[in-house]
Design a protein around this motif. Structure first.
Motif, PDB file in Angstrom:
ATOM      1  N   LEU A   2       0.807  -1.214   0.000  1.00  0.00           N
ATOM      2  CA  LEU A   2       0.000   0.000   0.000  1.00  0.00           C
ATOM      3  C   LEU A   2       0.843   1.268   0.000  1.00  0.00           C
ATOM      4  N   ARG A   3       1.734   1.425   0.972  1.00  0.00           N
ATOM      5  CA  ARG A   3       2.441   2.698   1.116  1.00  0.00           C
ATOM      6  C   ARG A   3       3.426   2.953  -0.021  1.00  0.00           C
ATOM      7  N   SER A   4       4.005   1.894  -0.580  1.00  0.00           N
ATOM      8  CA  SER A   4       4.952   2.072  -1.681  1.00  0.00           C
ATOM      9  C   SER A   4       4.244   2.185  -3.027  1.00  0.00           C
ATOM     10  N   PHE A   5       3.189   1.401  -3.249  1.00  0.00           N
ATOM     11  CA  PHE A   5       2.487   1.449  -4.525  1.00  0.00           C
ATOM     12  C   PHE A   5       1.890   2.830  -4.787  1.00  0.00           C
ATOM     13  N   VAL A   6       1.333   3.463  -3.757  1.00  0.00           N
ATOM     14  CA  VAL A   6       0.685   4.763  -3.983  1.00  0.00           C
ATOM     15  C   VAL A   6       1.697   5.878  -4.215  1.00  0.00           C
ATOM     16  N   ARG A   7       2.984   5.579  -4.085  1.00  0.00           N
ATOM     17  CA  ARG A   7       4.019   6.555  -4.432  1.00  0.00           C
ATOM     18  C   ARG A   7       4.350   6.540  -5.921  1.00  0.00           C
ATOM     19  N   PHE A   8       3.763   5.622  -6.664  1.00  0.00           N
ATOM     20  CA  PHE A   8       4.042   5.511  -8.097  1.00  0.00           C
ATOM     21  C   PHE A   8       3.588   6.757  -8.844  1.00  0.00           C
ATOM     22  N   ARG A   9       4.471   7.285  -9.674  1.00  0.00           N
ATOM     23  CA  ARG A   9       4.145   8.421 -10.536  1.00  0.00           C
ATOM     24  C   ARG A   9       4.279   7.953 -11.984  1.00  0.00           C
ATOM     25  N   PRO A  10       3.186   7.904 -12.731  1.00  0.00           N
ATOM     26  CA  PRO A  10       3.253   7.410 -14.108  1.00  0.00           C
ATOM     27  C   PRO A  10       4.037   8.360 -15.003  1.00  0.00           C
ATOM     28  N   ASP A  11       4.588   7.800 -16.068  1.00  0.00           N
ATOM     29  CA  ASP A  11       5.290   8.575 -17.091  1.00  0.00           C
ATOM     30  C   ASP A  11       4.230   9.181 -18.009  1.00  0.00           C
ATOM     31  N   VAL A  12       3.813  10.386 -17.673  1.00  0.00           N
ATOM     32  CA  VAL A  12       2.688  11.017 -18.367  1.00  0.00           C
ATOM     33  C   VAL A  12       2.986  11.212 -19.843  1.00  0.00           C
ATOM     34  N   GLU A  13       4.198  11.631 -20.172  1.00  0.00           N
ATOM     35  CA  GLU A  13       4.545  11.860 -21.581  1.00  0.00           C
ATOM     36  C   GLU A  13       4.438  10.564 -22.372  1.00  0.00           C
ATOM     37  N   ALA A  14       4.926   9.473 -21.819  1.00  0.00           N
ATOM     38  CA  ALA A  14       4.828   8.192 -22.516  1.00  0.00           C
ATOM     39  C   ALA A  14       3.374   7.764 -22.671  1.00  0.00           C
ATOM     40  N   LEU A  15       2.560   8.017 -21.653  1.00  0.00           N
ATOM     41  CA  LEU A  15       1.163   7.593 -21.712  1.00  0.00           C
ATOM     42  C   LEU A  15       0.367   8.404 -22.729  1.00  0.00           C
ATOM     43  N   ARG A  16       0.756   9.641 -22.954  1.00  0.00           N
ATOM     44  CA  ARG A  16       0.054  10.444 -23.965  1.00  0.00           C
ATOM     45  C   ARG A  16       0.193   9.829 -25.352  1.00  0.00           C
ATOM     46  N   ALA A  17       1.314   9.146 -25.579  1.00  0.00           N
ATOM     47  CA  ALA A  17       1.546   8.524 -26.890  1.00  0.00           C
ATOM     48  C   ALA A  17       1.118   7.069 -26.928  1.00  0.00           C
ATOM     49  N   ALA A  18       0.648   6.534 -25.801  1.00  0.00           N
ATOM     50  CA  ALA A  18       0.349   5.102 -25.701  1.00  0.00           C
ATOM     51  C   ALA A  18      -1.090   4.809 -26.108  1.00  0.00           C
ATOM     52  N   PRO A  19      -1.367   3.568 -26.523  1.00  0.00           N
ATOM     53  CA  PRO A  19      -2.744   3.143 -26.826  1.00  0.00           C
ATOM     54  C   PRO A  19      -3.482   2.849 -25.526  1.00  0.00           C
ATOM     55  N   LEU A  20      -3.890   3.904 -24.824  1.00  0.00           N
ATOM     56  CA  LEU A  20      -4.421   3.820 -23.465  1.00  0.00           C
ATOM     57  C   LEU A  20      -5.889   4.211 -23.442  1.00  0.00           C
ATOM     58  N   THR A  21      -6.704   3.404 -22.781  1.00  0.00           N
ATOM     59  CA  THR A  21      -8.105   3.735 -22.512  1.00  0.00           C
ATOM     60  C   THR A  21      -8.323   3.704 -21.006  1.00  0.00           C
ATOM     61  N   LEU A  22      -8.819   4.816 -20.456  1.00  0.00           N
ATOM     62  CA  LEU A  22      -9.111   4.893 -19.026  1.00  0.00           C
ATOM     63  C   LEU A  22     -10.583   4.579 -18.798  1.00  0.00           C
ATOM     64  N   VAL A  23     -10.851   3.700 -17.825  1.00  0.00           N
ATOM     65  CA  VAL A  23     -12.238   3.320 -17.553  1.00  0.00           C
ATOM     66  C   VAL A  23     -12.479   3.316 -16.051  1.00  0.00           C
ATOM     67  N   VAL A  24     -13.756   3.525 -15.685  1.00  0.00           N
ATOM     68  CA  VAL A  24     -14.195   3.413 -14.300  1.00  0.00           C
ATOM     69  C   VAL A  24     -15.464   2.563 -14.273  1.00  0.00           C
ATOM     70  N   GLY A  25     -15.744   2.005 -13.094  1.00  0.00           N
ATOM     71  CA  GLY A  25     -17.007   1.312 -12.892  1.00  0.00           C
ATOM     72  C   GLY A  25     -18.120   2.326 -12.796  1.00  0.00           C
ATOM     73  N   GLY A  26     -19.001   2.338 -13.775  1.00  0.00           N
ATOM     74  CA  GLY A  26     -20.018   3.379 -13.854  1.00  0.00           C
ATOM     75  C   GLY A  26     -21.259   3.120 -13.021  1.00  0.00           C
ATOM     76  N   GLU A  27     -21.371   1.933 -12.418  1.00  0.00           N
ATOM     77  CA  GLU A  27     -22.604   1.578 -11.724  1.00  0.00           C
ATOM     78  C   GLU A  27     -22.459   1.568 -10.212  1.00  0.00           C
ATOM     79  N   GLY A  28     -21.253   1.728  -9.709  1.00  0.00           N
ATOM     80  CA  GLY A  28     -21.053   1.726  -8.271  1.00  0.00           C
ATOM     81  C   GLY A  28     -21.026   3.139  -7.719  1.00  0.00           C
ATOM     82  N   PRO A  29     -20.789   3.274  -6.400  1.00  0.00           N
ATOM     83  CA  PRO A  29     -20.684   4.604  -5.798  1.00  0.00           C
ATOM     84  C   PRO A  29     -19.415   5.309  -6.249  1.00  0.00           C
ATOM     85  N   ARG A  30     -19.411   6.620  -6.129  1.00  0.00           N
ATOM     86  CA  ARG A  30     -18.205   7.391  -6.445  1.00  0.00           C
ATOM     87  C   ARG A  30     -17.175   7.149  -5.348  1.00  0.00           C
ATOM     88  N   THR A  31     -15.946   6.855  -5.752  1.00  0.00           N
ATOM     89  CA  THR A  31     -14.898   6.484  -4.810  1.00  0.00           C
ATOM     90  C   THR A  31     -13.646   7.316  -5.054  1.00  0.00           C
TER      91      THR A  31
END
Length: 266
Positions: A193-222
């Motif tokens: 938990l404490r180490s994983f949440v320190r992860f900072r993604p490579d935003v520049e690389a992700l802008r060029a990546a074939p990435l789709t962001l999704v959320v669970g649309g039927e549950g509560p907002r979290t």
């Protein structure tokens, strides 16, 4: 079993066709993806696995803080083993979405497309330090009072329900999976938990990546909706609603499989 530095990774392969890697979050294991994997194995070679230190994937080195980058290396080595160099579709959920993001950033040739389901990128939030302080408190409570008390506090703050206790009315495979997940929770609290949440993604690389962001649309907002929205702003991406809540892949496997096939064009 796949030997990797410091661990042995237990994995399962189903079906045939282009490779699809499913990456768990938190205290989950491969069994949580089994219903989805069976459906997707009609069109893909589906690879599921237990993350290092969880369930059947035992550590061969010392128990210590784990890192997203380390888990992404495990995922790459697993793809080397089963995909024969062919780029894979990847679904990652929660921590697993972060593993997928590090994988595609460092090895873009290995990922055909990534669906990141509710990535827990707390470091991108404006109140990130407050959350880091809270996760330290959860860890200290775990040390004082045990796993269950710490998980209840964590779940209440984040807005995601924890897994139910194994019960006699559950089928035997479900009871066994829930027992493993509850055992994995100690690893998650102590070393992830404490180490994983320190992860900072490579935003520049992700802008060029074939990435789709999704959320669970039927549950509560979290909190994971907030982290997904923060990442979307950083990479300039939209957000797609998928069936169910945070574990929609388990509670709504048929609808989730259809949505995933739509994104991947399968």
């Amino acid at each position: 079993m796949l030997p990797v530095p410091g661990a042995e990774i237990a994995y399962t392969v189903r079906g045939s066709g282009p490779p699809l890697l499913l990456v768990n979050g938190g205290d989950g294991d491969a069994a949580m993806y089994a219903p989805l994997a069976r459906l997707l194995s009609e069109v893909c070679t589906v690879v599921t696995y237990d993350p290092r230190g969880n369930s059947h994937s035992r550590l061969t080195g010392p128990s210590e803080a784990q890192w997203i980058e380390q888990h992404a290396q495990d995922a790459r080595l697993l793809l080397d083993e089963v995909a024969a160099g062919e780029p894979a579709y990847v679904l990652g959920t929660s921590y697993g979405a972060m593993v997928g993001m590090d994988l595609v950033a460092r090895h873009p040739d290995r990922v055909r497309a990534l669906v990141a389901h509710e990535p827990f990128v707390v470091g991108l939030l404006p109140d990130a330090e407050r959350w880091h302080g809270f996760f330290q408190e959860v860890y200290e409570q775990y040390r004082r009072e045990g796993t269950e008390a710490a998980l209840r506090r964590f779940a209440a703050a984040v807005g995601v329900e924890g897994p139910p206790e194994p019960a006699e009315h559950h089928p035997a495979p479900v009871r066994e999976m829930l027992a493993r997940i509850h055992a994995n929770a100690e690893t998650a609290l102590a070393y992830e938990l404490r180490s994983f949440v320190r992860f900072r993604p490579d935003v520049e690389a992700l802008r060029a990546a074939p990435l789709t962001l999704v959320v669970g649309g039927e549950g509560p907002r979290t909190l994971l909706h907030r982290t997904t929205e923060a990442l979307a702003l950083h990479v300039g991406a939209g957000i797609t609603d998928f069936p169910g809540g945070h574990v929609g892949y388990l509670t709504h496997p048929a609808d989730f499989a259809a949505a995933l096939r739509g994104v991947f064009g399968l």
